[in-house]
Enzyme design. Structure first.
Site, PDB file in Angstrom:
ATOM      1  N   ASP A 119       0.843  -1.196   0.000  1.00 28.04           N
ATOM      2  CA  ASP A 119       0.000   0.000   0.000  1.00 28.04           C
ATOM      3  C   ASP A 119       0.877   1.245   0.000  1.00 28.04           C
ATOM      4  O   ASP A 119       1.816   1.351   0.785  1.00 28.04           O
ATOM      5  CB  ASP A 119      -0.928  -0.013   1.217  1.00 28.04           C
ATOM      6  CG  ASP A 119      -2.096   0.948   1.034  1.00 28.04           C
ATOM      7  OD1 ASP A 119      -2.457   1.248  -0.123  1.00 28.04           O
ATOM      8  OD2 ASP A 119      -2.644   1.407   2.056  1.00 28.04           O
ATOM      9  N   HIS A 126      -3.681  14.272   0.483  1.00 28.76           N
ATOM     10  CA  HIS A 126      -3.886  13.414   1.660  1.00 28.76           C
ATOM     11  C   HIS A 126      -2.677  13.497   2.600  1.00 28.76           C
ATOM     12  O   HIS A 126      -2.833  13.694   3.809  1.00 28.76           O
ATOM     13  CB  HIS A 126      -4.108  11.964   1.217  1.00 28.76           C
ATOM     14  CG  HIS A 126      -4.182  10.981   2.351  1.00 28.76           C
ATOM     15  ND1 HIS A 126      -5.259  10.916   3.219  1.00 28.76           N
ATOM     16  CD2 HIS A 126      -3.305  10.023   2.769  1.00 28.76           C
ATOM     17  CE1 HIS A 126      -5.041   9.963   4.116  1.00 28.76           C
ATOM     18  NE2 HIS A 126      -3.862   9.409   3.877  1.00 28.76           N
ATOM     19  N   GLU A 191     -10.098   4.129   3.909  1.00 29.93           N
ATOM     20  CA  GLU A 191      -9.259   4.866   2.981  1.00 29.93           C
ATOM     21  C   GLU A 191      -9.723   4.484   1.581  1.00 29.93           C
ATOM     22  O   GLU A 191      -9.666   3.312   1.201  1.00 29.93           O
ATOM     23  CB  GLU A 191      -7.772   4.548   3.192  1.00 29.93           C
ATOM     24  CG  GLU A 191      -7.301   5.047   4.553  1.00 29.93           C
ATOM     25  CD  GLU A 191      -5.790   5.033   4.743  1.00 29.93           C
ATOM     26  OE1 GLU A 191      -5.108   4.257   4.047  1.00 29.93           O
ATOM     27  OE2 GLU A 191      -5.304   5.810   5.593  1.00 29.93           O
ATOM     28  N   GLU A 193      -9.285   4.013  -2.073  1.00 29.81           N
ATOM     29  CA  GLU A 193      -8.082   3.833  -2.890  1.00 29.81           C
ATOM     30  C   GLU A 193      -8.426   3.094  -4.186  1.00 29.81           C
ATOM     31  O   GLU A 193      -9.500   2.526  -4.335  1.00 29.81           O
ATOM     32  CB  GLU A 193      -7.038   2.997  -2.125  1.00 29.81           C
ATOM     33  CG  GLU A 193      -6.651   3.576  -0.782  1.00 29.81           C
ATOM     34  CD  GLU A 193      -5.376   2.950  -0.207  1.00 29.81           C
ATOM     35  OE1 GLU A 193      -4.614   2.342  -0.981  1.00 29.81           O
ATOM     36  OE2 GLU A 193      -5.177   3.075   1.016  1.00 29.81           O
ATOM     37  N   ASP A 225      -9.031   0.512   2.277  1.00 30.22           N
ATOM     38  CA  ASP A 225      -8.009   0.135   3.258  1.00 30.22           C
ATOM     39  C   ASP A 225      -8.520   0.557   4.648  1.00 30.22           C
ATOM     40  O   ASP A 225      -8.155   1.597   5.172  1.00 30.22           O
ATOM     41  CB  ASP A 225      -6.704   0.851   2.891  1.00 30.22           C
ATOM     42  CG  ASP A 225      -5.595   0.583   3.887  1.00 30.22           C
ATOM     43  OD1 ASP A 225      -5.633  -0.462   4.554  1.00 30.22           O
ATOM     44  OD2 ASP A 225      -4.693   1.434   3.994  1.00 30.22           O
ATOM     45  N   ARG A 229      -7.508   4.168  13.446  1.00 32.30           N
ATOM     46  CA  ARG A 229      -6.571   5.289  13.642  1.00 32.30           C
ATOM     47  C   ARG A 229      -5.943   5.301  15.030  1.00 32.30           C
ATOM     48  O   ARG A 229      -4.794   5.712  15.188  1.00 32.30           O
ATOM     49  CB  ARG A 229      -7.286   6.621  13.412  1.00 32.30           C
ATOM     50  CG  ARG A 229      -7.895   6.787  12.050  1.00 32.30           C
ATOM     51  CD  ARG A 229      -6.845   6.786  10.974  1.00 32.30           C
ATOM     52  NE  ARG A 229      -7.443   6.910   9.655  1.00 32.30           N
ATOM     53  CZ  ARG A 229      -6.804   6.597   8.529  1.00 32.30           C
ATOM     54  NH1 ARG A 229      -5.560   6.155   8.571  1.00 32.30           N
ATOM     55  NH2 ARG A 229      -7.407   6.725   7.371  1.00 32.30           N
ATOM     56  N   GLN A 232      -3.357   2.613  15.157  1.00 30.83           N
ATOM     57  CA  GLN A 232      -2.270   3.021  14.256  1.00 30.83           C
ATOM     58  C   GLN A 232      -1.371   4.064  14.931  1.00 30.83           C
ATOM     59  O   GLN A 232      -0.139   3.979  14.861  1.00 30.83           O
ATOM     60  CB  GLN A 232      -2.894   3.584  12.971  1.00 30.83           C
ATOM     61  CG  GLN A 232      -1.910   3.916  11.863  1.00 30.83           C
ATOM     62  CD  GLN A 232      -2.624   4.511  10.638  1.00 30.83           C
ATOM     63  OE1 GLN A 232      -3.853   4.568  10.559  1.00 30.83           O
ATOM     64  NE2 GLN A 232      -1.840   4.965   9.672  1.00 30.83           N
ATOM     65  N   LYS A 245      -4.070  -1.750  10.457  1.00 23.77           N
ATOM     66  CA  LYS A 245      -4.409  -1.880   9.038  1.00 23.77           C
ATOM     67  C   LYS A 245      -4.712  -3.324   8.631  1.00 23.77           C
ATOM     68  O   LYS A 245      -5.442  -3.556   7.674  1.00 23.77           O
ATOM     69  CB  LYS A 245      -3.204  -1.429   8.187  1.00 23.77           C
ATOM     70  CG  LYS A 245      -2.827   0.020   8.343  1.00 23.77           C
ATOM     71  CD  LYS A 245      -3.759   0.878   7.537  1.00 23.77           C
ATOM     72  CE  LYS A 245      -3.213   2.302   7.420  1.00 23.77           C
ATOM     73  NZ  LYS A 245      -4.070   3.110   6.546  1.00 23.77           N
ATOM     74  N   THR A 249      -8.846  -5.527   4.367  1.00 21.90           N
ATOM     75  CA  THR A 249      -8.788  -4.615   3.217  1.00 21.90           C
ATOM     76  C   THR A 249      -9.794  -5.153   2.215  1.00 21.90           C
ATOM     77  O   THR A 249      -9.731  -6.335   1.864  1.00 21.90           O
ATOM     78  CB  THR A 249      -7.384  -4.609   2.571  1.00 21.90           C
ATOM     79  OG1 THR A 249      -6.415  -4.278   3.564  1.00 21.90           O
ATOM     80  CG2 THR A 249      -7.306  -3.621   1.421  1.00 21.90           C
ATOM     81  N   GLU A 350      -9.694  12.769   7.592  1.00 25.85           N
ATOM     82  CA  GLU A 350      -9.637  14.097   6.986  1.00 25.85           C
ATOM     83  C   GLU A 350     -10.997  14.788   7.041  1.00 25.85           C
ATOM     84  O   GLU A 350     -11.090  15.957   7.400  1.00 25.85           O
ATOM     85  CB  GLU A 350      -9.180  13.981   5.523  1.00 25.85           C
ATOM     86  CG  GLU A 350      -7.744  13.520   5.365  1.00 25.85           C
ATOM     87  CD  GLU A 350      -7.461  13.039   3.955  1.00 25.85           C
ATOM     88  OE1 GLU A 350      -7.734  11.853   3.663  1.00 25.85           O
ATOM     89  OE2 GLU A 350      -6.972  13.858   3.148  1.00 25.85           O
TER      90      GLU A 350
HETATM   91 CA    CA Z   1      -3.829   3.107   2.757  1.00 22.01          CA
END
Ligand code: CA
Length: 401
Positions: A119, A126, A191, A193, A225, A229, A232, A245, A249, A350
Site C-alpha cells: 500500500d 492526503h 481509505e 483507494e 483500506d 486510527r 495506528q 491496518k 482490506t 480528513e
Molecule cells: Ca492506505
C-alpha cells in the site's frame, strides 16, 4: 452496440468488460466471468466451446482469474477483442445468450488469490492533510515524500471481496489521559483507494521500468483500506502500519482491464523536483477516475484519482527497483485518494479533521469515525469512448460491532 439488453449507456457497457468470479445456487463452483450490463457471461462455459482461441481456453477452467492474468497482455487483448465481437455481433446472440446469468442470481467471490499486498501513500493532498494534523508545527510533507512513493507491505491474507462484514478490531491505544488502553477501536476509518493487480510476474533481481507498466499490470479494482486510527497512532513508530491496518482490506468484485481505461488517460501532475531516472516516465499519464464515497447511502466525498502525485507506473517501478520480484496476484494500493477540496477527501480522518469536526448526515446524525452497522460503499466513474462513462465495480463493507 451490444445485443445484450440494457447494456448500452450503463456503467458496464461494451467498452468496459471487467472480469470477476461467480457461482450460482445451481452450480456452486466459482468460475470466471465477464460483466456486460446486468449480466455475468460465464467464461468457463464459453471456453468449453469453440469460440475462444484454443490456447486461452484452459485459463477459464480455473477457479479464479489467476491463470488468465498470468497469460499476459497479448492474451488479454485477444480475449477482449473476441468478447467484444461476441457481444456486439447480433448473429452470436442466439447461440450464446444462454451463457448470460442475471447479476441478481450470482454470488460473487474474490476475483484472484492475492499474492502480496503493498500500500502506497501517493496523494499529495492526503499526505499534506495528515502531516498538518499529526505534525502541526513542521512541514506537512516529510523530506522523502517527493523523492519516492512511500509505501509499506500489508497483509494479503485479509484482503476480502466487497460485501464481507468488517469486524471492529481490538487493540492497544493511548487514551485521552495518556493511559494505554486495550479494547475495540474507537477510531475506525476508511481509505478510498484504487488497487492495481499484477498479472505477469518477474524474476528475482529484475526491476520493472515505469514504461513497462502495461506489460505487467492486468487491471484495477476499487479498494478500501480499513484503518483503526487509534491503534495506528500508538503502534506505528518506528516500523510503520501494522495491526491498525491488517484486520481487513476490501476490494471490488470486478477487475477493470487497463485497456478499458485507455480513453480515461490524462495528464498526471507535474513533479518538482524531477524524479530519479528509475522513476522517470517517457509517457507520464494518470487515469481520470472520480471516486465516490458513500456512508449509509449518502455521498460524503468525491476524490479525484487523476491528481495523485505518484502514478501506478512509478509505484510499480519503485516496488521492484531493489530487485523484489512480482507474482501473479500481487496487489498494490494507490494510497488514500484525496483532492484539494474538503468534498474530495478520501478518509474520515480528513473529513472530520481528526475527529474534531463531525460531518452531518441527512438524518441529522453526525459522524467522526465509523459506528456499528455503518456501511461504506466506494464507486468510481471514468470517461469511456464517444462521451460514454464507465462505472467501476463498487467496493462495500458494513461494520459489525
Ligand atoms: Ca492506505
Amino acid at each position: 452496440m451490444s445485443w445484450v439488453e440494457g447494456a448500452a449507456g450503463g456503467p458496464f457497457g461494451i467498452h468496459h468488460l471487467p472480469y470477476g468470479v461467480f457461482s450460482t445456487a445451481a452450480d456452486p463452483h466459482p468460475r470466471p466471468a465477464v460483466r456486460i450490463g446486468d449480466f455475468a457471461l460465464d467464461l468457463r462455459e464459453l471456453a468449453a466451446g469453440p469460440f475462444l482461441l484454443p490456447w486461452i481456453r484452459p485459463a477459464f477452467g480455473a477457479l479464479d482469474l489467476g491463470e488468465f492474468m498470468a497469460a499476459g497482455p497479448a492474451a488479454w487483448r485477444a480475449v477482449r477483442l473476441q468478447l467484444t465481437e461476441l457481444l456486439t455481433d447480433d448473429h452470436y446472440a442466439a447461440e450464446y445468450e444462454h451463457l448470460l446469468v442475471p447479476i441478481d442470481e450470482v454470488t460473487m467471490h474474490r476475483p484472484f488469490a492475492v499474492a502480496d499486498f503493498v500500500d502506497f501513500y501517493s496523494s499529495e493532498h492526503h499526505a499534506t492533510n495528515l502531516g498538518r494534523m499529526l505534525r502541526p508545527d513542521s512541514e506537512p510533507l516529510l523530506p522523502n515524500w517527493k523523492r519516492l512513493p512511500v509505501g509499506y507491505h500489508g497483509r494479503a491474507g485479509t484482503v476480502v471481496p466487497s460485501g464481507t462484514p468488517i469486524h471492529r478490531p481490538d487493540g492497544q491505544s493511548k487514551g485521552p489521559d495518556g493511559a494505554i488502553e486495550f479494547g475495540p477501536s474507537r477510531r475506525l476509518d476508511i481509505e478510498a483507494e484504487v488497487g492495481f493487480v499484477v498479472g505477469v510476474g518477474t524474476e528475482l533481481g529484475e526491476a520493472v521500468a515505469p514504461d513497462r507498466f502495461t506489460d505487467h499490470v492486468f487491471g484495477l479494482v476499487l479498494l478500501n483500506d480499513w484503518s483503526a486510527r487509534d491503534l495506528q497512532a500508538w503502534e506505528y513508530q518506528p516500523l510503520g502500519p501494522f495491526l491498525g491496518k491488517s484486520f481487513a482490506t476490501s476490494i471490488g468484485h470486478w477487475v477493470t482491464p487497463l485497456e478499458a481505461l485507455d480513453p480515461a488517460r490524462t495528464d498526471a501532475p507535474a513533479q518538482d523536483p524531477a524524479p530519479h531516472d528509475y522513476l522517470a516516465e517517457a509517457d507520464r499519464f494518470a487515469y481520470d477516475l472520480t471516486l465516490s464515497v458513500a456512508l449509509n447511502g449518502t455521498e460524503v466525498a468525491r476524490p479525484p484519482f487523476a491528481q495523485m502525485y505518484w502514478t501506478p507506473a512509478q509505484q510499480l517501478a519503485h516496488m521492484t527497483v531493489n530487485g523484489a520480484s512480482l507474482r501473479t496476484g500481487d496487489l498494490y494500493g494507490s494510497g488514500t485518494v484525496s483532492g484539494p477540496e474538503k468534498s474530495q477527501w478520501g478518509s474520515f480522518q480528513e473529513l472530520s479533521w481528526g475527529g474534531k469536526e463531525p460531518i452531518r448526515l441527512p438524518d441529522g446524525s453526525e459522524r467522526t469515525f465509523l459506528e456499528a452497522g455503518d456501511t461504506v460503499a466506494i464507486g468510481a466513474t471514468a470517461p469511456g469512448p464517444d462521451g460514454e462513462t464507465i462505472g467501476l465495480g463498487e467496493v462495500a463493507g458494513t461494520v459489525t460491532g
